[in-house]
Design an enzyme around this catalytic site. Sequence first.
Site, PDB file in Angstrom:
ATOM      1  N   ASP A  46     -37.385  11.959   0.587  1.00 11.16           N
ATOM      2  CA  ASP A  46     -37.235  13.308   0.037  1.00 11.16           C
ATOM      3  C   ASP A  46     -38.300  14.210   0.639  1.00 11.16           C
ATOM      4  OD1 ASP A  46     -37.582  14.797  -3.269  1.00 11.16           O
ATOM      5  OD2 ASP A  46     -36.449  15.445  -1.520  1.00 11.16           O
ATOM      6  N   TYR A  51     -43.312  21.139   3.724  1.00 10.40           N
ATOM      7  CA  TYR A  51     -44.387  20.150   3.685  1.00 10.40           C
ATOM      8  C   TYR A  51     -45.091  19.993   5.031  1.00 10.40           C
ATOM      9  CZ  TYR A  51     -41.869  18.787  -0.576  1.00 10.40           C
ATOM     10  OH  TYR A  51     -41.230  18.776  -1.787  1.00 10.40           O
ATOM     11  N   LYS A  80     -35.296  20.498   3.233  1.00  6.50           N
ATOM     12  CA  LYS A  80     -35.072  21.705   2.433  1.00  6.50           C
ATOM     13  C   LYS A  80     -35.404  22.962   3.223  1.00  6.50           C
ATOM     14  CE  LYS A  80     -36.517  19.055  -1.626  1.00  6.50           C
ATOM     15  NZ  LYS A  80     -37.276  17.991  -0.902  1.00  6.50           N
ATOM     16  N   HIS A 113     -34.579  25.233  -0.960  1.00  5.71           N
ATOM     17  CA  HIS A 113     -35.706  24.669  -1.697  1.00  5.71           C
ATOM     18  C   HIS A 113     -36.000  25.424  -2.999  1.00  5.71           C
ATOM     19  CE1 HIS A 113     -39.739  22.353  -1.028  1.00  5.71           C
ATOM     20  NE2 HIS A 113     -39.276  22.216  -2.249  1.00  5.71           N
ATOM     21  N   SER A 187     -31.911  23.656  -5.030  1.00  2.00           N
ATOM     22  CA  SER A 187     -33.023  23.031  -5.733  1.00  2.00           C
ATOM     23  C   SER A 187     -33.746  24.089  -6.551  1.00  2.00           C
ATOM     24  CB  SER A 187     -33.984  22.405  -4.705  1.00  2.00           C
ATOM     25  OG  SER A 187     -35.138  21.893  -5.318  1.00  2.00           O
ATOM     26  N   ASN A 188     -34.114  23.736  -7.758  1.00  2.00           N
ATOM     27  CA  ASN A 188     -34.893  24.626  -8.638  1.00  2.00           C
ATOM     28  C   ASN A 188     -34.125  25.873  -9.078  1.00  2.00           C
ATOM     29  OD1 ASN A 188     -37.546  23.152  -8.507  1.00  2.00           O
ATOM     30  ND2 ASN A 188     -37.334  23.653  -6.330  1.00  2.00           N
TER      31      ASN A 188
END
Length: 210
Positions: A46, A51, A80, A113, A187-188
């Site tokens: 993941d 990152y 993402k 993301h 996501s989120n």
Amino acid sequence: MVTKFDPTYGAFSLLEESQNHQLRVPKSMATEATKIAIDVGFRHIDAAYLYQNEEEVGLAIRSKIADGIVKREDIFYTSKLPSTCHRPELVRPCLEKSLKKLQLDYVDLYLIHFPVSMKPGNDLNPTDENGKILFDTVDLRDTWEQHNIVFITIYRQLHKLFFTTFFLPQAMEKCKDAGLAKSIGVSNFNRRQLEMILNKPGLKYKPVCN
């Protein structure tokens, strides 16, 4: 059985405390951490462009494939889209950058993301001189959807008409169509944001997850 490994907020003894007090794997150890994760049975990696360690993670995956420990199809790799690349014309190039760093042909899952758009550029957390985040105005439906609009330029040369066609960028859905991502999702997102995508006219692919 262990199934999911985050190469940034990972596992084992390779952790350090980040500014927000989360434990994270130092970038210099991301390759070794990912190798260990694969060795002990993790198969879902993941990760994310944000990152900034996909080169290291990709090296670990390719190393284990070369060693015969796993095949590419054994690994489920998630990446993402960062908030600075929500504009439709930036989506595919961003995924292609991730794939180039990873040296992989595709990701298994590609997610938006965060449902917050920021100013495009090299800075993944853009701020002004006062430290305030620089936001961007992007309709997330445009980030998701496959555009169907075509611009046609007509010009005259030697008494003949010529037509030049330019297709608008095709965002998340096009990444799936091109085989760069096996599945796409978000996501989120909150309920309203998710329904905005799901209720979009002409939706070709529903987000597979949130």
